[in-house]
Design an enzyme around this catalytic site. Structure first.
Site, PDB file in Angstrom:
ATOM      1  CD  GLN A  46      -2.612  -1.493   0.091  1.00  0.00           C
ATOM      2  OE1 GLN A  46      -3.293  -0.599  -0.395  1.00  0.00           O
ATOM      3  NE2 GLN A  46      -2.538  -2.696  -0.445  1.00  0.00           N
ATOM      4  N   GLY A  47       0.424   2.295  -0.651  1.00  0.00           N
ATOM      5  CA  GLY A  47       1.189   3.533  -0.684  1.00  0.00           C
ATOM      6  C   GLY A  47       1.951   3.724  -1.976  1.00  0.00           C
ATOM      7  CB  CYS A  48       3.116   1.555  -4.591  1.00  0.00           C
ATOM      8  SG  CYS A  48       4.480   1.067  -3.525  1.00  0.00           S
ATOM      9  CD  GLN A  49       0.907   7.658  -9.430  1.00  0.00           C
ATOM     10  OE1 GLN A  49       2.111   7.832  -9.550  1.00  0.00           O
ATOM     11  NE2 GLN A  49       0.018   8.559  -9.790  1.00  0.00           N
ATOM     12  CB  SER A  50       2.842   1.138  -9.945  1.00  0.00           C
ATOM     13  OG  SER A  50       3.239   2.257 -10.680  1.00  0.00           O
TER      14      SER A  50
END
Length: 138
Positions: free
Chosen positions: A49-53
């Protein structure tokens, strides 16, 4: 990890690149060297979680207590960043990972200065997730 360079060679190769376009291409190439993630490992429990991809990281501890990391992303540059992080944590125990600060290596590579804010945040999310999983094992 045999397909990936060690920390020192990573840094040498990165610094040999003439410009940031070459550095990005090198990062993407590193991502292409990662072994393919098994279908069952692309599960929500391995999602970062916390990644754009979309990013998946799997951590296993071998019989010698060494952490083995596997990962994937739906974005080529992010998959390359996963490879960079895996190189930095290669051959470490859970406690080694918890104690090791990757940021000085990123500074030597001038990596974070050339990533978009969302990529930098995603990179930090990956590091936090790996360290949290390692802390749970140590």
């Amino acid at each position: 990890m045999a397909l990936l360079p060690d920390k020192e060679k990573l840094l040498r190769n990165f610094l040999r690149c003439a410009n940031w376009e070459e550095k990005y291409l090198y990062i993407i190439e590193l991502g292409q060297r990662l072994p393919e993630l098994r279908a069952e490992d692309g599960s929500p429990q391995n999602s970062i979680q916390g990644c754009q991809s979309q990013v998946w990281i799997v951590m296993r501890q071998n019989a010698q207590g060494i952490i083995e990391l596997q990962g994937d992303s739906d974005a080529a540059i992010v998959k390359g960043l996963i490879a960079v992080v895996f190189i930095l944590y290669d051959q470490m125990t859970p406690q080694d990972i918890v104690n090791f600060d990757v940021r000085p290596w990123f500074e030597k590579m001038a990596l974070t200065q050339h990533l978009t804010p969302s990529r930098s945040q995603g990179l930090e999310a990956m590091i936090r997730a790996i360290r949290a999983k390692a802390a749970a094992l140590s």
